[in-house]
Design a protein around this motif. Structure first.
Motif, PDB file in Angstrom:
ATOM      1  N   VAL A 143      40.291  -5.072 -42.018  1.00  0.00           N
ATOM      2  CA  VAL A 143      39.654  -5.443 -42.231  1.00  0.00           C
ATOM      3  C   VAL A 143      38.404  -5.132 -43.466  1.00  0.00           C
ATOM      4  O   VAL A 143      37.264  -4.682 -43.066  1.00  0.00           O
ATOM      5  N   GLU A 144      39.142  -6.225 -44.146  1.00  0.00           N
ATOM      6  CA  GLU A 144      37.902  -5.887 -45.157  1.00  0.00           C
ATOM      7  C   GLU A 144      36.519  -6.248 -45.051  1.00  0.00           C
ATOM      8  O   GLU A 144      35.434  -5.861 -46.123  1.00  0.00           O
ATOM      9  N   GLN A 145      36.032  -7.454 -44.802  1.00  0.00           N
ATOM     10  CA  GLN A 145      34.848  -8.162 -44.467  1.00  0.00           C
ATOM     11  C   GLN A 145      34.143  -8.411 -42.748  1.00  0.00           C
ATOM     12  O   GLN A 145      35.146  -8.988 -42.677  1.00  0.00           O
ATOM     13  N   VAL A 146      33.379  -7.908 -42.244  1.00  0.00           N
ATOM     14  CA  VAL A 146      33.114  -8.009 -41.534  1.00  0.00           C
ATOM     15  C   VAL A 146      32.627  -9.273 -40.788  1.00  0.00           C
ATOM     16  O   VAL A 146      32.018 -10.396 -41.969  1.00  0.00           O
ATOM     17  N   PRO A 147      33.636 -10.089 -40.039  1.00  0.00           N
ATOM     18  CA  PRO A 147      33.528 -11.794 -39.588  1.00  0.00           C
ATOM     19  C   PRO A 147      32.024 -12.142 -39.012  1.00  0.00           C
ATOM     20  O   PRO A 147      31.340 -11.722 -38.006  1.00  0.00           O
ATOM     21  N   ASP A 148      31.021 -13.057 -39.847  1.00  0.00           N
ATOM     22  CA  ASP A 148      29.761 -13.273 -40.555  1.00  0.00           C
ATOM     23  C   ASP A 148      29.566 -14.833 -39.662  1.00  0.00           C
ATOM     24  O   ASP A 148      28.442 -15.569 -39.651  1.00  0.00           O
ATOM     25  N   SER A 149      31.149 -15.563 -39.416  1.00  0.00           N
ATOM     26  CA  SER A 149      31.209 -17.079 -39.137  1.00  0.00           C
ATOM     27  C   SER A 149      31.671 -17.157 -37.818  1.00  0.00           C
ATOM     28  O   SER A 149      32.973 -16.188 -37.458  1.00  0.00           O
ATOM     29  N   VAL A 150      31.938 -18.323 -37.096  1.00  0.00           N
ATOM     30  CA  VAL A 150      33.141 -18.192 -35.931  1.00  0.00           C
ATOM     31  C   VAL A 150      34.243 -18.779 -36.038  1.00  0.00           C
ATOM     32  O   VAL A 150      34.786 -18.100 -35.685  1.00  0.00           O
ATOM     33  N   GLY A 151      34.393 -19.088 -37.525  1.00  0.00           N
ATOM     34  CA  GLY A 151      35.741 -19.298 -37.894  1.00  0.00           C
ATOM     35  C   GLY A 151      36.630 -17.665 -38.156  1.00  0.00           C
ATOM     36  O   GLY A 151      37.314 -18.102 -37.976  1.00  0.00           O
ATOM     37  N   LYS A 152      35.535 -17.256 -38.810  1.00  0.00           N
ATOM     38  CA  LYS A 152      35.877 -15.702 -39.368  1.00  0.00           C
ATOM     39  C   LYS A 152      36.383 -14.706 -38.388  1.00  0.00           C
ATOM     40  O   LYS A 152      37.161 -13.941 -37.806  1.00  0.00           O
ATOM     41  N   GLN A 153      35.484 -14.972 -36.909  1.00  0.00           N
ATOM     42  CA  GLN A 153      35.519 -14.321 -36.012  1.00  0.00           C
ATOM     43  C   GLN A 153      37.290 -14.761 -35.394  1.00  0.00           C
ATOM     44  O   GLN A 153      37.846 -13.751 -34.355  1.00  0.00           O
ATOM     45  N   TRP A 154      37.399 -16.128 -34.438  1.00  0.00           N
ATOM     46  CA  TRP A 154      38.535 -16.924 -34.016  1.00  0.00           C
ATOM     47  C   TRP A 154      39.150 -15.895 -34.919  1.00  0.00           C
ATOM     48  O   TRP A 154      40.316 -15.762 -34.345  1.00  0.00           O
ATOM     49  N   ALA A 155      39.444 -16.320 -36.760  1.00  0.00           N
ATOM     50  CA  ALA A 155      40.601 -15.177 -37.377  1.00  0.00           C
ATOM     51  C   ALA A 155      41.484 -14.223 -36.812  1.00  0.00           C
ATOM     52  O   ALA A 155      42.493 -14.090 -37.101  1.00  0.00           O
ATOM     53  N   LEU A 156      40.464 -12.795 -37.106  1.00  0.00           N
ATOM     54  CA  LEU A 156      40.314 -11.573 -36.783  1.00  0.00           C
ATOM     55  C   LEU A 156      41.080 -12.049 -35.565  1.00  0.00           C
ATOM     56  O   LEU A 156      42.135 -10.945 -35.322  1.00  0.00           O
ATOM     57  N   LEU A 157      40.344 -12.609 -34.410  1.00  0.00           N
ATOM     58  CA  LEU A 157      40.714 -12.370 -33.006  1.00  0.00           C
ATOM     59  C   LEU A 157      42.291 -13.205 -32.778  1.00  0.00           C
ATOM     60  O   LEU A 157      43.353 -12.982 -32.554  1.00  0.00           O
ATOM     61  N   GLU A 158      42.777 -13.748 -33.572  1.00  0.00           N
ATOM     62  CA  GLU A 158      44.115 -14.159 -33.929  1.00  0.00           C
ATOM     63  C   GLU A 158      45.434 -13.145 -34.860  1.00  0.00           C
ATOM     64  O   GLU A 158      45.901 -13.414 -34.567  1.00  0.00           O
ATOM     65  N   LYS A 159      44.890 -12.706 -35.861  1.00  0.00           N
ATOM     66  CA  LYS A 159      45.116 -12.134 -36.621  1.00  0.00           C
ATOM     67  C   LYS A 159      45.349 -11.052 -35.117  1.00  0.00           C
ATOM     68  O   LYS A 159      47.030  -9.999 -34.904  1.00  0.00           O
ATOM     69  N   MET A 160      44.775 -10.498 -34.366  1.00  0.00           N
ATOM     70  CA  MET A 160      44.803  -9.006 -33.772  1.00  0.00           C
ATOM     71  C   MET A 160      46.083  -9.356 -32.832  1.00  0.00           C
ATOM     72  O   MET A 160      46.150  -8.727 -32.242  1.00  0.00           O
ATOM     73  N   GLN A 161      45.766 -10.678 -32.405  1.00  0.00           N
ATOM     74  CA  GLN A 161      46.279 -11.004 -30.967  1.00  0.00           C
ATOM     75  C   GLN A 161      48.135 -11.297 -31.748  1.00  0.00           C
ATOM     76  O   GLN A 161      49.135 -11.025 -30.605  1.00  0.00           O
ATOM     77  N   GLN A 162      48.509 -11.543 -32.256  1.00  0.00           N
ATOM     78  CA  GLN A 162      49.741 -11.575 -33.428  1.00  0.00           C
ATOM     79  C   GLN A 162      49.947  -9.793 -34.140  1.00  0.00           C
ATOM     80  O   GLN A 162      50.991  -9.984 -33.271  1.00  0.00           O
ATOM     81  N   ARG A 163      49.157  -9.439 -34.062  1.00  0.00           N
ATOM     82  CA  ARG A 163      49.518  -8.247 -33.697  1.00  0.00           C
ATOM     83  C   ARG A 163      50.184  -7.013 -32.859  1.00  0.00           C
ATOM     84  O   ARG A 163      50.869  -6.317 -33.081  1.00  0.00           O
ATOM     85  N   LEU A 164      49.173  -7.579 -31.944  1.00  0.00           N
ATOM     86  CA  LEU A 164      49.757  -7.245 -30.553  1.00  0.00           C
ATOM     87  C   LEU A 164      50.507  -7.281 -29.964  1.00  0.00           C
ATOM     88  O   LEU A 164      51.065  -6.456 -29.481  1.00  0.00           O
ATOM     89  N   THR A 165      51.465  -8.244 -30.275  1.00  0.00           N
ATOM     90  CA  THR A 165      51.699  -8.872 -29.786  1.00  0.00           C
ATOM     91  C   THR A 165      53.369  -8.456 -29.891  1.00  0.00           C
ATOM     92  O   THR A 165      54.683  -8.490 -29.604  1.00  0.00           O
ATOM     93  N   GLU A 166      53.319  -8.559 -31.655  1.00  0.00           N
ATOM     94  CA  GLU A 166      54.119  -8.177 -31.907  1.00  0.00           C
ATOM     95  C   GLU A 166      54.386  -5.990 -31.877  1.00  0.00           C
ATOM     96  O   GLU A 166      55.563  -6.207 -32.078  1.00  0.00           O
ATOM     97  N   MET A 167      53.309  -5.657 -31.571  1.00  0.00           N
ATOM     98  CA  MET A 167      53.647  -4.090 -31.032  1.00  0.00           C
ATOM     99  C   MET A 167      54.202  -3.723 -29.772  1.00  0.00           C
ATOM    100  O   MET A 167      54.748  -3.439 -29.945  1.00  0.00           O
ATOM    101  N   ARG A 168      54.195  -5.500 -28.806  1.00  0.00           N
ATOM    102  CA  ARG A 168      54.548  -5.661 -27.303  1.00  0.00           C
ATOM    103  C   ARG A 168      55.740  -5.472 -28.207  1.00  0.00           C
ATOM    104  O   ARG A 168      56.565  -4.988 -27.255  1.00  0.00           O
TER     105      ARG A 168
END
Length: 185
Positions: free
Chosen positions: A154-179
């Protein structure tokens, strides 16, 4: 020829007339000047009062807008929780931050999604979760070893709702890949 006495009387009459003119002009002009200054002062006070009222109205409007923004942000967090709460809830995410970065907004967002947030210290294991690296670039200790796919930069702390949403999407994808990778092995 004109006598000296006549010159003296004429000169005295001129000075007396000049004095009377100054005296009458000063007393007659003074109320006019004072009245004009008073009108200007009243106009300036009225303008000041209007500006003060306008300033108060703008402050109230700004406060109302800030409350609306806060309410919209809360609604967005609730929407994110509805979208990602089931998939991310109960998961463990480790957070490592570079010295000058501030990860508090990220941890607050993760906790709102039901994610267990654990501060990470170098050298410990994060095998049971995902490592979020809040930094400009991955640290050298992270690139060593077989940790590929188990961390997220995470290069930049998400300062908007859209960026927060994108971070959660990346996390969900990465956790799914790990599972999926765990299930295959």
């Amino acid at each position: 020829m004109i006598s000296f006495r006549h010159h003296l009387i004429t000169l005295a009459a001129v000075f007396i007339a000049l004095g009377v003119g100054i005296l009458l002009g000063g007393t007659a002009g003074h109320p006019w000047f004072s009245q004009g200054a008073q009108e200007i002062l009243l106009k300036m006070e009225a303008k000041y009062d209007r500006a003060l009222k306008s300033n108060q109205d703008l402050k109230q409007q700004i406060n109302r807008l800030l409350q609306e923004v806060e309410q919209r942000n809360e609604e967005a967090v609730h929407m994110m929780a509805m979208r990602y709460g089931n998939e991310l809830g109960g998961k463990k995410v480790y957070v490592w931050q570079e010295g000058d970065k501030e990860a508090r907004p990220i941890t607050r967002l993760m906790r709102a999604m039901g994610v267990e947030v654990v501060p990470y210290e170098q050298g410990k294991s994060w095998e049971d979760g995902l490592l979020l690296v809040v930094a400009k670039q991955p640290p050298p200790w992270l690139q060593q070893g077989a940790t590929a796919g188990k961390w997220l930069l995470v290069e930049q702390v998400p300062d908007s709702v859209g960026k927060q949403w994108a971070l959660l999407e990346k996390m969900q994808q990465r956790l799914t890949e790990m599972r999926v990778a765990r299930e295959k092995s």
